[in-house]
Design an enzyme around this catalytic site. Structure first.
Site, PDB file in Angstrom:
ATOM      1  N   THR A 144      58.903  -2.675  55.593  1.00  0.00           N
ATOM      2  CA  THR A 144      58.079  -3.538  54.744  1.00  0.00           C
ATOM      3  C   THR A 144      58.430  -5.011  54.935  1.00  0.00           C
ATOM      4  OG1 THR A 144      59.641  -3.199  52.927  1.00  0.00           O
ATOM      5  CG2 THR A 144      57.727  -1.742  53.010  1.00  0.00           C
ATOM      6  N   LYS A 178      68.077  -7.466  37.781  1.00  0.00           N
ATOM      7  CA  LYS A 178      67.890  -6.644  38.966  1.00  0.00           C
ATOM      8  C   LYS A 178      69.015  -6.868  39.965  1.00  0.00           C
ATOM      9  CE  LYS A 178      64.222  -5.009  41.981  1.00  0.00           C
ATOM     10  NZ  LYS A 178      62.794  -5.092  42.304  1.00  0.00           N
ATOM     11  N   LYS A 229      69.306  -9.348  43.910  1.00  0.00           N
ATOM     12  CA  LYS A 229      68.470 -10.547  43.891  1.00  0.00           C
ATOM     13  C   LYS A 229      69.319 -11.765  43.531  1.00  0.00           C
ATOM     14  CE  LYS A 229      64.246  -8.631  44.302  1.00  0.00           C
ATOM     15  NZ  LYS A 229      63.245  -8.991  45.306  1.00  0.00           N
ATOM     16  N   HIS A 281      67.324  -4.749  53.059  1.00  0.00           N
ATOM     17  CA  HIS A 281      68.018  -5.578  52.064  1.00  0.00           C
ATOM     18  C   HIS A 281      69.045  -4.728  51.321  1.00  0.00           C
ATOM     19  CE1 HIS A 281      65.456  -3.621  49.091  1.00  0.00           C
ATOM     20  NE2 HIS A 281      64.395  -4.005  49.774  1.00  0.00           N
ATOM     21  N   GLN A 322      54.896  11.537  53.692  1.00  0.00           N
ATOM     22  CA  GLN A 322      56.333  11.724  53.572  1.00  0.00           C
ATOM     23  C   GLN A 322      56.689  13.204  53.591  1.00  0.00           C
ATOM     24  OE1 GLN A 322      58.395   9.209  50.785  1.00  0.00           O
ATOM     25  NE2 GLN A 322      60.138  10.603  50.611  1.00  0.00           N
ATOM     26  N   HIS A 338      68.674  -1.087  50.263  1.00  0.00           N
ATOM     27  CA  HIS A 338      68.765  -0.008  51.252  1.00  0.00           C
ATOM     28  C   HIS A 338      70.205   0.381  51.556  1.00  0.00           C
ATOM     29  CE1 HIS A 338      64.826  -1.993  52.386  1.00  0.00           C
ATOM     30  NE2 HIS A 338      64.457  -0.738  52.277  1.00  0.00           N
TER      31      HIS A 338
END
Length: 435
Positions: free
Chosen positions: A45, A237, A240, A50, A181, A53
């Site tokens: 994506t 979050k 970030k 990031h 999937q 993952h």
């Protein structure tokens, strides 16, 4: 889940790395009988993975260290569609050329974490475009679609959230993602005897669908395991910063900024993150927490976490660079910084600005620092100048230098002909690139 007997599952439980599993006792026995093949999917994506993952990537690594064979599936096909799981709105679709380029970059990233040359359990990178690229729509509907009940798909929590959100809804394109999937799991089961899929807990519905398809098509017994979606204790979050996501690619998040992200971990989170993001044993982590509880002053856990996580993602050289920059900024001894270190600071390590040398004549330092956002007012600069507390590449400047910017930014005083690290007081750093 009940306590496992399998050493790997016991360790994952102790680290709080298991959110859900299917048939837990059978999975325990399945992993204990012999080495197994498992997979985790990563959709392209963006042009980099990031921090979100990193947990499943490291879980793949943990399984391989325990003797199992990991498959990293890069979604060249599913990346063209977009996963709707718990997304507030439809993804922006990207062109096949863009997605293809991202696939290659992500293949390289996952290769950092799993070993492709270690015998029978050597890792594999697969791309689901290999088995969907030439599939025609009628075969897809007949062979795959007939095994998925629409009422079950609609009742999935991730779909319900979209349907119930006013003005949102979900397109047939994203609704069909679960079928793709599921097909991945059945296909990997046929090709590699893959019997376990891991993923984030938001993937639970898709994983269960794949298990069911493998059973229907291949008469195979398959399992699913999800890892928790990481949250911070204050409710914000994870992964970030003010600048956005923390990326694994050093061209998007420098090694220094990556290291500092972990250094800034809250005390309430740091021991939990040591369990998730390092390969330190549980006994070692407990010893770190105990030592911190007995120590006066700042805990050591943040530094250990930053060191271990940075080494995992950026290697020994990346860690050395991050520690070198950190030490130089703390001590004020910047002579040891390399040109690439300065580039890291310019990228995302410090507030920075590019200025033209020709515009420095007649300009006041108080005015320049306020214009670039280094200070809120010129008074801060005047006070610091009065105390000889303004430093250009380590050289102290006083009140007489306020109107002498050409001298302060003289070429011969620049680092690598263009960089000036300016420190105001003890902690306010700013990087100027003079062109």
């Amino acid at each position: 889940m009940s306590d496992s007997q399998n050493p790997l599952l016991k360790d994952l439980q102790a680290r709080q790395l298991i959110a859900q599993t299917t048939a837990v006792e059978e999975l325990d026995a399945h992993l204990s009988e012999q080495p197994r093949v498992l997979y985790c999917g990563f959709d392209p994506t963006a042009d980099s993975l990031h921090l979100g993952h990193l947990v499943p990537l490291l879980v793949l690594k943990r399984f391989q260290a325990a003797g199992h064979k990991p498959i990293a599936l890069v979604g060249g096909a599913t990346g063209l569609i977009g996963d709707p799981s718990f997304k507030a709105a439809e993804r922006q679709l990207n062109t096949p050329d863009v997605v293809s380029g991202w696939v290659e970059k992500i293949k390289g990233q996952v290769s950092q974490f799993i070993d492709f040359d270690c015998g029978d359990n050597s890792a594999v990178v697969a791309n689901n475009l290999d088995w969907t690229g030439d599939l025609n729509v009628l075969d897809f509907l007949r062979d795959i679609g007939k095994h998925f009940a629409v009422n079950a798909m609609i009742n999935k929590e991730s779909v319900q959230q979209r349907l119930n959100r006013e003005g949102a809804g979900i397109s047939f394109t994203e609704f069909s993602y679960a079928l793709l999937q599921g097909m991945d799991f059945a296909e990997l089961n046929r090709r590699y005897d893959c019997t376990l899929q891991i993923g984030g807990s938001d993937q639970w519905g898709n994983i269960v669908g794949g298990i069911d398809l493998a059973r229907r098509q291949n008469k195979a017994r398959a399992f699913g395991l999800t890892v928790p979606l990481i949250t911070k204790s204050d409710g914000t979050k994870f992964g970030k910063t003010e600048g956005g996501a923390v990326w694994l690619d050093s061209r998007k998040t420098s090694q220094y900024a990556f290291y500092q992200f972990w250094m800034n971990t809250a005390d309430a989170d740091v021991y939990r993150f040591l369990k998730f993001f390092t390969f330190l044993s549980m006994a070692e982590i407990e010893a770190i927490e105990q030592a911190d509880a007995e120590r006066q002053g700042r805990p050591e856990a943040q530094r250990i976490l930053a060191r271990e996580a940075t080494r995992l993602v950026h290697g020994e050289e990346g860690l050395k660079a991050a520690e070198r920059i950190t030490e130089a900024l703390f001590s004020g001894d910047i002579a040891q910084l390399s040109q690439s270190d300065m580039e890291q600071l310019k990228q995302d390590g410090l507030p920075s600005a590019t200025i033209e040398r020709v515009g420095l004549e007649g300009q006041a330092m108080t005015q320049l620092f306020a214009e670039v956002g280094m200070v809120k007012s010129g008074k801060q600069v005047k006070d610091a100048l009065g105390n000889n507390a303004v430093f250009f590449n380590g050289i102290a400047r006083g009140a007489a230098d306020n109107m002498n910017l050409p001298e302060c930014f003289a070429t011969e005083k620049a680092m690598y002909d263009r960089f000036f690290l300016v420190k105001l007081g003890k902690k306010n750093h700013f990087l100027f690139e003079v062109v």
